[in-house]
Design an enzyme around this catalytic site. Structure first.
Site, PDB file in Angstrom:
ATOM      1  N   GLU A  81      -0.301   8.005   6.557  1.00  0.00           N
ATOM      2  CA  GLU A  81       0.353   9.308   7.231  1.00  0.00           C
ATOM      3  C   GLU A  81       0.095   8.991   8.682  1.00  0.00           C
ATOM      4  O   GLU A  81       0.900   9.500   9.547  1.00  0.00           O
ATOM      5  CB  GLU A  81      -0.662  10.446   6.939  1.00  0.00           C
ATOM      6  N   LYS A 116      -2.950  -8.830   4.470  1.00  0.00           N
ATOM      7  CA  LYS A 116      -3.654  -8.053   5.497  1.00  0.00           C
ATOM      8  C   LYS A 116      -4.885  -7.328   4.982  1.00  0.00           C
ATOM      9  O   LYS A 116      -5.056  -6.278   4.385  1.00  0.00           O
ATOM     10  CB  LYS A 116      -2.690  -6.997   6.079  1.00  0.00           C
ATOM     11  N   LYS A 123       3.619  -2.389   5.329  1.00  0.00           N
ATOM     12  CA  LYS A 123       2.770  -1.339   4.742  1.00  0.00           C
ATOM     13  C   LYS A 123       2.990  -0.928   3.382  1.00  0.00           C
ATOM     14  O   LYS A 123       4.165  -0.475   3.303  1.00  0.00           O
ATOM     15  CB  LYS A 123       2.291  -0.227   5.650  1.00  0.00           C
TER      16      LYS A 123
END
Length: 657
Positions: free
Chosen positions: A33, A111, A306
């Site tokens: 978010e 990551k 992501k």
């Protein structure tokens, strides 16, 4: 809302979340978010540059260094990465780089979701480690990093000066062990491994960091005097040979290869021993990186993909309430089994009544569920169009489901808490506090023996301590006659403790050591405190309305009254050994700093309290005096800055009766 107002709103929200995430280590929204909000602001700034602020979060690398640690300026900046959220964006990024570097090859790596640090070596020896901070200035956490076994302290065959970058993390298994232990001890739980790792690395006491089981994966060579490499993967192989624990990588020749590698990392991320929050693609050629350079915020030769959080639908089959060791009532949704983020989920946290009410969660509802921080299942929203007829809003009980005592809402939060002094759900925690050093100070009653006595039904509340069968204790595994005799002596000695210790041992909300000492000195006896009105209680210095109400509520409980009468029958002291008669320090606050030679800290604090004053740990505008011994540091400096009067030990001594 117009464009400028929206940009200002986004900037304000992002700065707030930056502070929570980078400074407090307590993120308030999921990373996904946050990234979406940042992307929206970036797009608005590109479309309306006239409204873009030079202080925008899009121009910042990260958070600020915390002043508790010495600041370190990084020799080579620790840059952040540009984010991409789809495979199309990933391909576009690769294509853009290949316009300058047509023969580009890529290193694709997990990551790791932890805390980024720089490790510095001189002549093969570890000399300093610092957190990333804002990318330019971080925090010196060398001593804590030394406690991580996978960080080599000495290197063979290393350049004269070497700086590497890595990610400190807490392995998932260790995270669960730590939270289990914290739950048993009645301590707040960590939200996720990243939060736990960051909090552990920032402990002022390296012993605490050492006990947390942190690990590290090194992912970049920052500086290596005299060494020459052509590619990033060569540097990783070099660092692995130097005995660093190095991030795994996949070497890719095309954008499609990169996509497949990112997909593979995503598919296997729940099998890893650590959490990841994405995958990184990096141009392998070091010369190509130099040609591409960096923007003000991140390098042009790398990007972070992501993964979106996995969200599933399920049905709330029931809502159950658990009572924790601190007495907090925690509601939990029992849901139809659903496979989510690598495990089968059958329960989801509901946090508290406010959470249930805000989302209007009811038994029978179909809900969307995800794992917060990829760890804790939580309900996102209710599918109202799928709600069956006849459902009713859910409300937590007003009495404890374990002992039946009334529950109260915390004055500083949304939690409901059982008030029962003899609540079985809180027994281990209550007993551990009752016998602790700051309370009744009963030597020999550690958590292990307390758990053993509870298991053998020898303890059901604190009063049972004074009616123990020591012959039975001597027969327990790991005990013996001598241990039982020592325990008996400690328990018998505790009967003569000052009243303030007993008050503290009760665990009344808002009544810690200082408040207990103040109350004991002001009233003189437990019976006087027990029968005091809220008005009489608030007349005591530093006892406010909230504390007074907590005291009255606790003493009004039948369970508390029963405990008190049993302790009275056992011969436990209910009187204060010293009452405040000289109130020359009434209303004054003292701060002690430096090495004291005429008193110990405890002795000086006791003298202040005996004269009706208060001893505080930090200097503020409300501080009346600072008593400075030798080598006084930051507290003395702050006192001088604020104009707070500073006393020598001799001057303080002359103020005493």
């Amino acid at each position: 809302m117009d464009v400028k107002a929206r940009m200002e709103q986004l900037a304000h929200e992002l700065e707030k979340h930056n502070y929570a995430y980078y400074v407090l280590d307590a993120p308030t929204i999921p990373d996904f978010e946050y990234d979406r909000m940042l992307r929206e602001l970036e797009e608005l700034e590109r479309a309306h540059p006239e409204y873009a602020s030079p202080l925008s979060p899009t121009r910042r690398v990260g958070g600020e260094a915390i002043s508790e640690f010495q600041k370190v300026r990084h020799v080579v900046p620790l840059e952040s990465l540009q984010d991409v959220f789809s495979f199309d964006e990933l391909r576009d990024f690769a294509q853009h780089v290949m316009e300058t570097e047509p023969d580009a090859a890529w290193s694709v790596e997990p990551k790791v979701d932890g805390l980024s640090v720089a490790l510095e070596y001189e002549n093969g020896q570890f000399v300093r480690g610092a957190t990333r901070g804002d990318g330019l200035v971080g925090e010196d956490v060398t001593e804590n990093l030394k406690t991580i076994p996978s960080i080599p302290m000495r290197l063979e065959g290393a350049p004269a000066r070497l700086i590497v970058r890595g990610e400190v993390f807490m392995p998932r298994a260790r995270f669960h062990q730590l939270n289990d232990a914290r739950e048993k001890a009645g301590k707040p739980l960590f939200a996720n491994p990243r939060n736990a790792a960051a909090g552990s690395l920032r402990q002022l006491d390296p012993k605490i960091a050492a006990a947390r089981g942190l690990d590290i994966l090194v992912f970049n060579l920052q500086l290596a005097d005299g060494a020459e490499f052509e590619t990033h993967t060569q540097t990783l192989d070099f660092l692995r040979r130097l005995r660093f624990k190095v991030i795994p990588y996949t070497l890719c020749k095309t954008a499609d290869d990169v996509v497949r590698a990112v997909q593979a990392i995503g598919d296997g991320r729940y099998d890893l021993a650590y959490d990841i929050d994405g995958a990184v693609m990096k141009l392998n050629s070091l010369a190509g990186r130099a040609r591409l350079g960096s923007t003000a915020k991140f390098p042009r030769w790398a990007a972070a993909f992501k993964y979106p959080p996995e969200i599933k639908e399920t049905v709330v089959q029931d809502i159950v309430v658990q009572v924790g060791r601190t007495g907090v009532l925690t509601p939990k949704a029992v849901v139809a089994p659903v496979y989510l983020a690598g495990t089968t989920v059958t329960n989801a946290t509901l946090h508290n009544q406010d959470f249930i009410t805000d989302k209007d969660i009811r038994i029978g509802d179909t809900v969307k569920i995800r794992k917060a921080g990829e760890i804790i299942p939580e309900i996102l929203e209710v599918e109202l169009d799928k709600r069956p007829a006849g459902t009713a809003p859910y409300h937590l009980p007003q009495t404890c489901p374990v002992c039946g005592a009334p529950v109260v809402r915390d004055e500083d939060g949304a939690a409901l808490r059982c008030t029962g002094a003899e609540c079985p759900a809180q027994l281990a925690r209550n007993l551990a506090h009752f016998v602790s050093r700051e309370a009744m100070d009963i030597d020999g009653l550690g958590s292990a023996i307390v758990e053993t006595l509870i298991e053998h039904k020898m303890l059901t509340n604190p009063a049972d301590l004074y009616q123990l069968d020591y012959a039975a204790i001597a027969a327990l595994p790991g005990q013996g006659k001598k241990s039982a005799e020592n325990l008996k002596n400690s328990i018998e000695a505790s009967k003569q403790n000052d009243l303030w210790r007993l008050l503290c041992a009760f665990g009344i909300r808002q009544v810690g050591t200082k408040a207990a000492k103040t109350l004991a000195a002001a009233f003189g006896s437990l019976d006087a405190i027990m029968n005091a009105s809220e008005e009489e209680l608030t007349a005591v210095p530093d006892v406010g309305a909230i504390t007074a109400k907590s005291i009255r509520d606790w003493f009004s409980s039948p369970q508390s009254r029963d405990l008190i009468e049993r302790l009275r029958a056992a011969g436990v002291n209910f009187m204060a050994q010293q009452q405040v008669t000289d109130r020359r320090f009434a209303g004054l606050t003292f701060v002690l700093t430096g090495a004291l030679s005429l008193f110990t800290r405890e002795e000086a604090t006791e003298k202040i309290e005996q004269c009706g004053g208060k001893a505080a740990s930090s200097v503020s505008k409300k501080t009346s005096y600072v008593v400075a011994g030798e080598n006084a540091g930051s507290k003395l400096k702050k006192a001088n800055e604020l104009g707070v009067p500073v006393l020598s030990e001799q001057e303080f001594l002359e103020m005493l009766p």
